[in-house]
Motif scaffolding. Structure first.
Motif, mmCIF file in Angstrom:
data_model
loop_
_atom_site.group_PDB
_atom_site.id
_atom_site.type_symbol
_atom_site.label_atom_id
_atom_site.label_comp_id
_atom_site.label_asym_id
_atom_site.label_seq_id
_atom_site.Cartn_x
_atom_site.Cartn_y
_atom_site.Cartn_z
ATOM 1 N N ASP A 103 0.884 -1.067 -0.048
ATOM 2 C CA ASP A 103 0.236 0.158 0.117
ATOM 3 C C ASP A 103 0.709 1.212 0.072
ATOM 4 O O ASP A 103 1.451 1.702 1.138
ATOM 5 C CB ASP A 103 -0.791 -0.070 1.452
ATOM 6 N N ASP A 104 1.183 1.600 -1.182
ATOM 7 C CA ASP A 104 2.066 2.754 -1.636
ATOM 8 C C ASP A 104 1.549 4.150 -1.684
ATOM 9 O O ASP A 104 2.051 5.002 -2.045
ATOM 10 C CB ASP A 104 3.226 2.439 -2.119
ATOM 11 N N THR A 105 0.263 4.345 -1.803
ATOM 12 C CA THR A 105 -0.620 5.358 -2.195
ATOM 13 C C THR A 105 -1.550 5.908 -1.263
ATOM 14 O O THR A 105 -2.225 5.254 -0.392
ATOM 15 C CB THR A 105 -1.377 5.028 -3.562
ATOM 16 N N ALA A 106 -1.913 7.013 -1.331
ATOM 17 C CA ALA A 106 -2.879 7.680 -0.302
ATOM 18 C C ALA A 106 -3.467 9.050 -1.019
ATOM 19 O O ALA A 106 -2.585 9.604 -1.873
ATOM 20 C CB ALA A 106 -2.434 7.995 0.885
ATOM 21 N N GLU A 107 -4.781 9.326 -0.657
ATOM 22 C CA GLU A 107 -5.307 10.691 -1.098
ATOM 23 C C GLU A 107 -5.132 11.547 -0.228
ATOM 24 O O GLU A 107 -5.596 11.379 0.932
ATOM 25 C CB GLU A 107 -6.471 10.633 -1.556
ATOM 26 N N CYS A 108 -4.622 12.830 -0.189
ATOM 27 C CA CYS A 108 -4.532 13.931 0.590
ATOM 28 C C CYS A 108 -5.001 15.163 0.337
ATOM 29 O O CYS A 108 -5.052 15.455 -0.961
ATOM 30 C CB CYS A 108 -3.211 14.106 1.096
ATOM 31 N N ILE A 109 -5.294 16.061 1.146
ATOM 32 C CA ILE A 109 -5.731 17.377 0.783
ATOM 33 C C ILE A 109 -4.998 18.401 1.430
ATOM 34 O O ILE A 109 -4.657 18.416 2.696
ATOM 35 C CB ILE A 109 -7.538 17.735 1.357
ATOM 36 N N ALA A 110 -4.738 19.139 0.669
ATOM 37 C CA ALA A 110 -3.659 20.440 1.109
ATOM 38 C C ALA A 110 -4.526 21.790 1.451
ATOM 39 O O ALA A 110 -5.089 22.194 0.376
ATOM 40 C CB ALA A 110 -2.411 20.577 0.192
ATOM 41 N N TYR A 111 -4.413 22.393 2.390
ATOM 42 C CA TYR A 111 -5.418 23.588 2.574
ATOM 43 C C TYR A 111 -4.163 24.763 2.675
ATOM 44 O O TYR A 111 -3.362 24.597 3.486
ATOM 45 C CB TYR A 111 -5.872 23.586 3.967
ATOM 46 N N ALA A 112 -3.936 25.402 1.505
ATOM 47 C CA ALA A 112 -3.433 26.437 1.376
ATOM 48 C C ALA A 112 -3.495 27.703 2.367
ATOM 49 O O ALA A 112 -4.867 27.970 2.677
ATOM 50 C CB ALA A 112 -3.085 26.691 -0.153
ATOM 51 N N ASP A 113 -2.667 28.410 2.512
ATOM 52 C CA ASP A 113 -2.824 29.778 3.206
ATOM 53 C C ASP A 113 -4.086 30.439 2.535
ATOM 54 O O ASP A 113 -4.529 31.468 3.298
ATOM 55 C CB ASP A 113 -1.693 30.486 3.469
ATOM 56 N N GLU A 114 -4.206 30.572 1.264
ATOM 57 C CA GLU A 114 -5.256 31.290 0.680
ATOM 58 C C GLU A 114 -6.413 30.660 0.619
ATOM 59 O O GLU A 114 -7.595 31.323 0.021
ATOM 60 C CB GLU A 114 -4.670 31.908 -0.765
ATOM 61 N N GLY A 115 -6.743 29.728 1.322
ATOM 62 C CA GLY A 115 -8.114 29.206 1.464
ATOM 63 C C GLY A 115 -8.312 28.166 0.385
ATOM 64 O O GLY A 115 -9.447 27.579 0.312
#
Length: 75
Positions: free
Chosen positions: A39-51
């Motif tokens: 299992d070498d994959t994942a989904e992630c969400i990045a929340y940037a400083d500009e929203g």
């Protein structure tokens, strides 16, 4: 093996090391990775400083000096 929180921390540290000093970024991952189990994959969400939210597809693999993380935008 990295759980979702540990993976998010690794990605945040890498992004801050590469990005401009004033950048602020928070990452949340839906699951972790376990390269021993394939299992070498994942989904992630990045929340940037500009929203703005960025959905990322993360692939993790071993590297000579530790861990190699590749990130693709999923749009």
């Amino acid at each position: 093996m990295l759980d979702a929180e540990e993976l998010a921390d690794v990605i945040e540290e890498e992004a801050e090391a590469r990005g401009p000093e004033e950048m602020s970024l928070e990452v949340e991952c839906g699951d972790g990775v376990d390269t021993d189990a394939g299992d070498d994959t994942a989904e992630c969400i990045a929340y940037a400083d500009e929203g703005v939210e960025h959905l990322w597809l993360v692939t993790v693999g071993p590297a000579d000096a530790g861990l190699e993380v590749e990130i693709e935008n999923a749009s």
